[in-house]
Design a protein around this motif. Structure first.
Motif, PDB file in Angstrom:
ATOM      1  N   GLN A  65       0.715  -1.279  -0.016  1.00  0.00           N
ATOM      2  CA  GLN A  65      -0.068   0.184   0.008  1.00  0.00           C
ATOM      3  C   GLN A  65       0.884   1.591  -0.196  1.00  0.00           C
ATOM      4  O   GLN A  65       1.427   1.805   0.976  1.00  0.00           O
ATOM      5  N   MET A  67       0.490   4.582   0.198  1.00  0.00           N
ATOM      6  CA  MET A  67       0.344   5.490   1.373  1.00  0.00           C
ATOM      7  C   MET A  67       0.844   4.969   2.637  1.00  0.00           C
ATOM      8  O   MET A  67       1.475   5.802   3.220  1.00  0.00           O
ATOM      9  N   ALA A  68       0.643   3.907   3.106  1.00  0.00           N
ATOM     10  CA  ALA A  68       1.431   3.094   4.256  1.00  0.00           C
ATOM     11  C   ALA A  68       2.902   3.088   4.240  1.00  0.00           C
ATOM     12  O   ALA A  68       3.577   3.319   5.153  1.00  0.00           O
ATOM     13  N   ARG A  94      -2.979  14.512   4.648  1.00  0.00           N
ATOM     14  CA  ARG A  94      -3.445  13.135   4.379  1.00  0.00           C
ATOM     15  C   ARG A  94      -4.800  12.834   3.683  1.00  0.00           C
ATOM     16  O   ARG A  94      -5.222  12.208   2.946  1.00  0.00           O
ATOM     17  N   ALA A  95      -5.736  13.864   3.888  1.00  0.00           N
ATOM     18  CA  ALA A  95      -7.029  13.931   3.091  1.00  0.00           C
ATOM     19  C   ALA A  95      -6.927  14.290   1.694  1.00  0.00           C
ATOM     20  O   ALA A  95      -7.328  13.710   0.706  1.00  0.00           O
ATOM     21  N   GLN A  98      -5.656  11.182   0.148  1.00  0.00           N
ATOM     22  CA  GLN A  98      -6.708  10.218  -0.050  1.00  0.00           C
ATOM     23  C   GLN A  98      -7.669  10.579  -0.882  1.00  0.00           C
ATOM     24  O   GLN A  98      -8.490   9.837  -1.418  1.00  0.00           O
ATOM     25  N   ASP A  99      -7.926  12.007  -1.345  1.00  0.00           N
ATOM     26  CA  ASP A  99      -8.654  12.398  -2.332  1.00  0.00           C
ATOM     27  C   ASP A  99      -8.226  11.537  -3.612  1.00  0.00           C
ATOM     28  O   ASP A  99      -9.164  11.401  -4.567  1.00  0.00           O
ATOM     29  N   GLY A 101      -5.616   8.982  -3.755  1.00  0.00           N
ATOM     30  CA  GLY A 101      -5.321   7.571  -3.317  1.00  0.00           C
ATOM     31  C   GLY A 101      -6.509   6.873  -3.098  1.00  0.00           C
ATOM     32  O   GLY A 101      -6.387   5.426  -3.252  1.00  0.00           O
ATOM     33  N   CYS A 102      -7.540   7.145  -2.675  1.00  0.00           N
ATOM     34  CA  CYS A 102      -8.882   6.571  -2.310  1.00  0.00           C
ATOM     35  C   CYS A 102      -9.780   6.780  -3.289  1.00  0.00           C
ATOM     36  O   CYS A 102     -10.531   5.692  -3.980  1.00  0.00           O
ATOM     37  N   ASP A 103     -10.311   8.032  -3.705  1.00  0.00           N
ATOM     38  CA  ASP A 103     -11.246   8.419  -4.452  1.00  0.00           C
ATOM     39  C   ASP A 103     -11.100   8.452  -6.322  1.00  0.00           C
ATOM     40  O   ASP A 103     -11.925   8.674  -6.801  1.00  0.00           O
ATOM     41  N   PRO A 106      -8.186   4.046  -7.371  1.00  0.00           N
ATOM     42  CA  PRO A 106      -8.766   2.800  -7.098  1.00  0.00           C
ATOM     43  C   PRO A 106      -9.898   2.467  -8.380  1.00  0.00           C
ATOM     44  O   PRO A 106     -10.128   1.440  -8.609  1.00  0.00           O
ATOM     45  N   VAL A 107     -10.490   3.728  -8.485  1.00  0.00           N
ATOM     46  CA  VAL A 107     -11.856   3.291  -9.331  1.00  0.00           C
ATOM     47  C   VAL A 107     -11.438   3.115 -10.706  1.00  0.00           C
ATOM     48  O   VAL A 107     -11.929   2.790 -11.636  1.00  0.00           O
TER      49      VAL A 107
END
Lengths: 211, 211
Positions: A65, A67-68, A94-95, A98-99, A101-103, A106-107
């Motif tokens: 991962q 970000m980890a 971090r937000a 993650q905006d 890295g998460c949103d 991955p999609v």
């Protein structure tokens, strides 16, 4: 350390940037995703997600991962820091990360695009439209967030964690011909980062496995 | 503090768990996603992503992204810790969290399911199959990771960050009738967590906005 990665993988590039910012040496081990090397041993057995990157420590432990891994690098090699010191500022950085890295990422990851094409039968132009839709949705959010956080870089005037994610995401967007003129702050920060050796010297185009 | 959230949102539940583990009080402000309240003011103007949760601090600053919020809570209220002290262990816990928070949840988020249905025209059964596919792919990875990390909880015998993400993801999977018998460690950890007040007392079914 060894970094299992792929030149075009944006998650891989994040870690290459972090390693370069910290001045850390590593062995570059390419995993060619388009050739499905992520499903071959020894990588597949250790990295059960079959996703790159994976960082193998000198004692043989595998970290996954991106970000980890970046947080690990920041905790074990504090200078220069990837995160500010103030807890609210850290949460904001971090937000931002993650905006992306998460949103966004991955999609639009390779396995999702393959599922759209191979399992759901969408032609390439619909897959491309999907890709551009989530880039547009996500970068519009990042652009608005940067209005409150950006200086020369994504958070103030020091490059850090958010930039490690922003630059590879812009590179991906450009590869898929996403329109980017609506995100002037994103693009300004991107250009400022790419002027730095930690970003320029780890760019996909200069990787050992670049086509 | 105020928490803008939705009882069924798994990302919201993560933060409710974290707040409860830290023993922190907050005002619960429901945002009904199915009724599109995330696009209404004042939430929409402050939370540009239109995603829940958002934590509003007593000084009025807004924090977004559930994993960033959990790290903030851990940094500002260190006891009981959500992360272990050893850097490699921290990286492993964060990777577990991101296996869920990056690689399962965003691909199955409401806006993605709506795009599959409304924009790409997939009937509900194909949307459900999509959902179950990514849950199955993702939980298989989590199950394998837990083989190396789990004690009573996701990482050792102390509940923490990984558990804050695992339990809401299992709840979501159950709501969508995903088969879960292939993930015995996931389900064992889920049950151990649900026996704790921080998890049980923040469960969607006991939220003020539960249907």
């Amino acid at each position: 350390m060894k970094l299992y990665n792929y030149f075009r993988s944006s998650a891989s590039w994040r870690v290459r940037i972090g390693l370069a910012m910290k001045g850390l040496d590593y062995d570059y081990i390419p995993i060619h995703l388009a050739k499905n090397e992520q499903f071959a041993e020894p990588f597949a057995n250790q990295q059960v997600s079959h996703l790159v990157p994976a960082l193998v420590l000198d004692d043989g432990r595998w970290l996954s991962q991106s970000m980890a891994i970046l947080e690990y690098l920041d905790e074990t090699h504090p200078e220069p820091p990837l995160l500010p010191r103030d807890p609210v500022a850290r949460a904001q950085v971090r937000a931002l990360a993650q905006d992306i890295g998460c949103d966004i990422h991955p999609v639009n990851n390779l396995r999702v695009l393959r599922y759209l094409k191979n399992d759901l039968g969408h032609p390439q132009d619909e897959v491309d439209r999907w890709y551009r839709h989530w880039v547009a949705t996500g970068l519009a959010i990042v652009e608005q967030r940067l209005a409150g956080t950006a200086g020369q870089f994504g958070f103030g005037d020091t490059p850090g964690l958010a930039d490690c994610l922003l630059v590879p995401q812009v590179y991906n967007a450009q590869r898929f011909d996403c329109p980017l003129e609506a995100y002037p702050t994103v693009m300004r920060v991107n250009a400022a980062c790419l002027a730095l050796p930690a970003f320029a010297n780890t760019h996909p185009s200069v990787c050992p496995d670049a086509a």
